[in-house]
Design a protein around this motif. Structure first.
Motif, mmCIF file in Angstrom:
data_model
loop_
_atom_site.group_PDB
_atom_site.id
_atom_site.type_symbol
_atom_site.label_atom_id
_atom_site.label_comp_id
_atom_site.label_asym_id
_atom_site.label_seq_id
_atom_site.Cartn_x
_atom_site.Cartn_y
_atom_site.Cartn_z
ATOM 1 N N UNK A 49 0.830 -1.207 0.000
ATOM 2 C CA UNK A 49 0.000 0.000 0.000
ATOM 3 C C UNK A 49 0.867 1.261 0.000
ATOM 4 N N UNK A 50 1.977 1.218 0.714
ATOM 5 C CA UNK A 50 2.883 2.356 0.741
ATOM 6 C C UNK A 50 3.469 2.606 -0.645
ATOM 7 N N UNK A 51 3.877 1.531 -1.313
ATOM 8 C CA UNK A 51 4.403 1.645 -2.670
ATOM 9 C C UNK A 51 3.329 2.186 -3.616
ATOM 10 N N UNK A 52 2.125 1.632 -3.519
ATOM 11 C CA UNK A 52 1.035 2.071 -4.396
ATOM 12 C C UNK A 52 0.684 3.534 -4.151
ATOM 13 N N UNK A 53 0.643 3.950 -2.884
ATOM 14 C CA UNK A 53 0.304 5.349 -2.612
ATOM 15 C C UNK A 53 1.402 6.284 -3.118
ATOM 16 N N UNK A 54 2.648 5.841 -3.059
ATOM 17 C CA UNK A 54 3.736 6.631 -3.624
ATOM 18 C C UNK A 54 3.593 6.785 -5.125
ATOM 19 N N UNK A 55 3.206 5.698 -5.783
ATOM 20 C CA UNK A 55 2.997 5.752 -7.232
ATOM 21 C C UNK A 55 1.813 6.646 -7.580
ATOM 22 N N UNK A 56 0.754 6.565 -6.793
ATOM 23 C CA UNK A 56 -0.412 7.436 -7.021
ATOM 24 C C UNK A 56 -0.017 8.889 -6.860
ATOM 25 N N UNK A 57 0.761 9.172 -5.828
ATOM 26 C CA UNK A 57 1.217 10.549 -5.610
ATOM 27 C C UNK A 57 2.072 11.032 -6.779
ATOM 28 N N UNK A 58 2.987 10.201 -7.233
ATOM 29 C CA UNK A 58 3.824 10.568 -8.386
ATOM 30 C C UNK A 58 2.969 10.803 -9.634
ATOM 31 N N UNK A 59 2.025 9.902 -9.885
ATOM 32 C CA UNK A 59 1.163 10.043 -11.058
ATOM 33 C C UNK A 59 0.280 11.283 -10.954
ATOM 34 N N UNK A 60 -0.195 11.569 -9.760
ATOM 35 C CA UNK A 60 -1.022 12.763 -9.563
ATOM 36 C C UNK A 60 -0.207 14.028 -9.826
ATOM 37 N N UNK A 61 1.033 14.022 -9.366
ATOM 38 C CA UNK A 61 1.888 15.187 -9.594
ATOM 39 C C UNK A 61 2.165 15.358 -11.085
ATOM 40 N N UNK A 62 2.419 14.259 -11.786
ATOM 41 C CA UNK A 62 2.640 14.310 -13.233
ATOM 42 C C UNK A 62 1.400 14.854 -13.936
ATOM 43 N N UNK A 63 0.229 14.356 -13.558
ATOM 44 C CA UNK A 63 -1.014 14.827 -14.152
ATOM 45 C C UNK A 63 -1.208 16.317 -13.885
ATOM 46 N N UNK A 70 -0.870 22.460 -20.030
ATOM 47 C CA UNK A 70 -1.940 22.607 -21.014
ATOM 48 C C UNK A 70 -2.763 23.868 -20.762
ATOM 49 N N UNK A 71 -2.989 24.209 -19.512
ATOM 50 C CA UNK A 71 -3.712 25.435 -19.195
ATOM 51 C C UNK A 71 -2.922 26.665 -19.676
ATOM 52 N N UNK A 76 -2.258 30.884 -23.728
ATOM 53 C CA UNK A 76 -1.492 31.553 -24.774
ATOM 54 C C UNK A 76 -2.199 31.473 -26.117
ATOM 55 N N UNK A 77 -2.905 30.338 -26.359
ATOM 56 C CA UNK A 77 -3.631 30.192 -27.630
ATOM 57 C C UNK A 77 -4.831 31.131 -27.684
#
Length: 80
Positions: A49-63, A70-71, A76-77
């Protein structure tokens, strides 16, 4: 003769007590093994669960980073 019978009776009582204690020790050892196994399973689950939550946090930060970019690009567009 009386003393021999008395000692034999004491020996039987002690042997019975040893048998009871041996069964209790066996039961306790079996219970302890089960508890240790359960604890190891819980520890593995927590680690996963610790590993998975770390991955979720990383993915959330990337998103979040992608959305911010994009905003900015959209801003600018719209507003050259």
């Amino acid at each position: 003769s009386g003393r021999i019978r008395c000692e034999e009776a004491e020996r039987r009582r002690l042997q019975a007590r040893i048998a009871v204690l041996s069964r209790r020790l066996s039961d306790t050892s079996e219970s302890l093994a089960g508890l240790r196994s359960a604890r190891a399973h819980i520890d593995r689950t927590i680690a996963e669960m610790d590993t998975a939550s770390g991955q979720i946090l990383d993915n959330s930060q990337t998103l979040l980073d992608v959305l911010k970019k994009e905003m900015g690009d959209l801003g600018r567009a719209i507003d050259p």
